[in-house]
Design a protein around this motif. Structure first.
Motif, PDB file in Angstrom:
ATOM      1  N   CYS A 244       0.837  -1.198   0.000  1.00  0.00           N
ATOM      2  CA  CYS A 244       0.000   0.000   0.000  1.00  0.00           C
ATOM      3  C   CYS A 244       0.872   1.249   0.000  1.00  0.00           C
ATOM      4  CB  CYS A 244      -0.913  -0.025   1.237  1.00  0.00           C
ATOM      5  SG  CYS A 244      -2.015   1.379   1.394  1.00  0.00           S
ATOM      6  N   CYS A 245       0.564   2.185  -0.893  1.00  0.00           N
ATOM      7  CA  CYS A 245       1.282   3.447  -0.918  1.00  0.00           C
ATOM      8  C   CYS A 245       0.331   4.551  -1.354  1.00  0.00           C
ATOM      9  CB  CYS A 245       2.465   3.377  -1.887  1.00  0.00           C
ATOM     10  SG  CYS A 245       3.492   4.878  -1.858  1.00  0.00           S
ATOM     11  N   GLY A 246       0.323   5.642  -0.603  1.00  0.00           N
ATOM     12  CA  GLY A 246      -0.566   6.745  -0.927  1.00  0.00           C
ATOM     13  C   GLY A 246      -0.714   7.682   0.252  1.00  0.00           C
ATOM     14  N   PRO A 247      -1.807   8.435   0.308  1.00  0.00           N
ATOM     15  CA  PRO A 247      -2.023   9.379   1.406  1.00  0.00           C
ATOM     16  C   PRO A 247      -2.105   8.666   2.754  1.00  0.00           C
ATOM     17  CG  PRO A 247      -3.546   9.783  -0.413  1.00  0.00           C
ATOM     18  CD  PRO A 247      -2.870   8.477  -0.697  1.00  0.00           C
ATOM     19  N   ALA A 248      -1.687   9.375   3.812  1.00  0.00           N
ATOM     20  CA  ALA A 248      -1.672   8.776   5.152  1.00  0.00           C
ATOM     21  C   ALA A 248      -3.034   8.245   5.577  1.00  0.00           C
ATOM     22  CB  ALA A 248      -1.140   9.790   6.161  1.00  0.00           C
ATOM     23  N   PRO A 249      -4.164   8.954   5.370  1.00  0.00           N
ATOM     24  CA  PRO A 249      -5.463   8.403   5.788  1.00  0.00           C
ATOM     25  C   PRO A 249      -5.796   7.082   5.097  1.00  0.00           C
ATOM     26  CG  PRO A 249      -5.655  10.755   5.381  1.00  0.00           C
ATOM     27  CD  PRO A 249      -4.299  10.342   4.869  1.00  0.00           C
ATOM     28  N   GLY A 264      -3.583 -10.679   5.109  1.00  0.00           N
ATOM     29  CA  GLY A 264      -2.151 -10.903   5.049  1.00  0.00           C
ATOM     30  C   GLY A 264      -1.394  -9.700   5.576  1.00  0.00           C
ATOM     31  N   PRO A 265      -0.066  -9.799   5.694  1.00  0.00           N
ATOM     32  CA  PRO A 265       0.729  -8.683   6.216  1.00  0.00           C
ATOM     33  C   PRO A 265       0.626  -7.460   5.320  1.00  0.00           C
ATOM     34  CG  PRO A 265       2.144 -10.345   5.215  1.00  0.00           C
ATOM     35  CD  PRO A 265       0.773 -10.928   5.271  1.00  0.00           C
ATOM     36  N   VAL A 266       0.649  -6.271   5.938  1.00  0.00           N
ATOM     37  CA  VAL A 266       0.553  -5.017   5.194  1.00  0.00           C
ATOM     38  C   VAL A 266       1.924  -4.357   5.157  1.00  0.00           C
ATOM     39  CG1 VAL A 266      -0.529  -2.741   5.046  1.00  0.00           C
ATOM     40  CG2 VAL A 266      -1.851  -4.709   5.880  1.00  0.00           C
ATOM     41  N   PHE A 267       2.434  -4.100   3.959  1.00  0.00           N
ATOM     42  CA  PHE A 267       3.660  -3.348   3.759  1.00  0.00           C
ATOM     43  C   PHE A 267       3.249  -1.996   3.169  1.00  0.00           C
ATOM     44  CE2 PHE A 267       4.602  -7.835   3.319  1.00  0.00           C
ATOM     45  CZ  PHE A 267       5.723  -8.004   4.124  1.00  0.00           C
ATOM     46  N   PHE A 268       3.812  -0.924   3.687  1.00  0.00           N
ATOM     47  CA  PHE A 268       3.348   0.381   3.236  1.00  0.00           C
ATOM     48  C   PHE A 268       4.488   1.374   3.147  1.00  0.00           C
ATOM     49  CE2 PHE A 268       3.610   2.793   7.204  1.00  0.00           C
ATOM     50  CZ  PHE A 268       3.742   1.765   8.124  1.00  0.00           C
ATOM     51  N   GLU A 269       4.260   2.410   2.353  1.00  0.00           N
ATOM     52  CA  GLU A 269       5.202   3.518   2.255  1.00  0.00           C
ATOM     53  C   GLU A 269       4.395   4.802   2.138  1.00  0.00           C
ATOM     54  OE1 GLU A 269       9.378   3.914   0.262  1.00  0.00           O
ATOM     55  OE2 GLU A 269       7.888   4.212  -1.313  1.00  0.00           O
ATOM     56  N   ARG A 270       4.805   5.811   2.924  1.00  0.00           N
ATOM     57  CA  ARG A 270       4.158   7.112   2.871  1.00  0.00           C
ATOM     58  C   ARG A 270       4.966   8.072   2.001  1.00  0.00           C
ATOM     59  NH1 ARG A 270       4.278   6.202   8.600  1.00  0.00           N
ATOM     60  NH2 ARG A 270       2.233   5.751   9.471  1.00  0.00           N
ATOM     61  N   PHE A 271       4.262   9.022   1.389  1.00  0.00           N
ATOM     62  CA  PHE A 271       4.934  10.105   0.687  1.00  0.00           C
ATOM     63  C   PHE A 271       4.821  11.403   1.466  1.00  0.00           C
ATOM     64  CE2 PHE A 271       4.570   8.171  -3.830  1.00  0.00           C
ATOM     65  CZ  PHE A 271       5.680   7.387  -3.559  1.00  0.00           C
TER      66      PHE A 271
END
Length: 347
Positions: A244-249, A264-271
């Motif tokens: 998942c990548c996108g706005p914090a909300p 499943g496990p969530v991997f994320f990156e914030r901009f």
């Protein structure tokens, strides 16, 4: 999810309100997930090499989004990278910003980045023309892509940039994958044609909550409101990792609902920097000037220093790039975008 052992009593009668108890648990989980920041991740390895690059092509990928193809100034092969990696790009001296690589990792002749016009750094990138010389450092990876037989990808707006190479690799590996791509409207969402080509080459073999499609394009203008976390998770292959990548909300919504449904496990990156939840006010002393800054509970040391120390360096504002490191009077160094303890800085 663990609920409070003694839920609130709404009328003093001693009766348990189960709905309120559940709500308390959800809110607590939301606050805990919202407060997590890049500091809790393993540190990203430092890459101490500067790459002299030349802008080989500039394209308009969507409204407000420029796509750049960057090549080595001497035509040399560029360092290898994997999906999820980014480079520290300096469009002009003294200015550094992180941009995800969204091209093909197998193509070492060029790097590709997609940049939405949002502030000083992106404005400098948008001003670049073919033939311009820039410096990059990296690549580095704070968003590693793990091998799996299935995936759900969730991207919001320019958050598609690190996700796009992951989609390509998952498709090429024969994995069962789905992508949910959201944005304000289709005109603002880059790489739609490229995603359409990938989907045509690797169509879904079975029906799902996404009506059998690999890619679900979900602009807010079509649906009226931004998607909830639960909606974004529809059609996820069982037990598959979620990228998942996108706005914090959006990220918080996906993580909260994924935890509630044992996905499943969530991997994320914030901009953008995560919101400060449950912060406490503190003081920062500037040893050279003798000034003392009172940092409010909802702001960072960097926020205050930007107002008092002209030219203070920063970039990612999430604690992993190291651009905002400042020495303390004891000789240590702290990253002022995430440091939330009283400290005396050598400034």
């Amino acid at each position: 999810m663990t609920l409070p052992t003694r839920p609130l009593r709404l009328d003093g009668s001693g009766r348990t309100d189960r709905a309120m108890a559940s709500l308390i648990g959800v809110v607590a989980l939301y606050r805990r997930l919202s407060g997590m920041s890049g500091r809790r991740r393993p540190p990203v390895a430092t890459v101490a090499r500067d790459l002299p690059l030349v802008v080989d092509e500039v394209r308009r990928e969507a409204d407000g989004v420029a796509g750049l193809r960057l090549v080595h100034e001497r035509g040399a092969p560029l360092p290898r990278w994997r999906p999820g990696a980014h480079i520290d790009l300096s469009p002009r001296p003294g200015l550094v910003r992180q941009y995800s690589l969204c091209g093909d990792p197998a193509d070492r002749s060029a790097y590709r980045v997609g940049v939405r016009s949002l502030g000083e750094g992106s404005a400098a990138v948008h001003a670049l023309e073919k033939g311009a010389r820039v410096t990059a450092r990296g690549p580095r990876n704070a968003f590693p892509f793990v091998a799996s037989p299935a995936y759900l990808f969730v991207a919001g707006g320019i958050g598609i940039t690190p996700i796009l190479p992951m989609v390509r690799q998952a498709a090429a590996a024969g994995a069962d994958w789905r992508l949910v791509y959201t944005g304000r409207d289709e005109a603002s969402m880059p790489f739609l044609e490229e995603l359409s080509r990938i989907e045509a080459l690797f169509p879904a073999e079975r029906s799902s909550a996404l009506s059998g499609d690999r890619v679900w394009i979900r602009p807010d203008t079509t649906y009226g409101i931004p998607a909830s976390g639960a909606e974004l998770l529809e059609g996820a292959p069982e037990g598959a990792p979620i990228y998942c990548c996108g706005p914090a909300p959006m990220i918080v919504g996906v993580r909260t609902d994924a935890a509630l449904r044992a996905s499943g496990p969530v991997f994320f990156e914030r901009f953008s920097p995560p919101p400060i939840v449950g912060g406490e006010p503190f003081r920062v002393a500037l040893a050279r000037s003798g000034r003392v800054l009172d940092v409010p509970a909802d702001r960072t040391t960097l926020d205050l220093l930007r107002e008092t120390v002209p030219g203070i360096a920063y970039s990612c504002r999430q604690g992993f790039c190291g651009t905002c490191e400042v020495p303390t009077v004891t000789g240590d160094r702290v990253r002022i975008c995430v440091e939330r303890e009283p400290v005396s800085l050598d400034l």
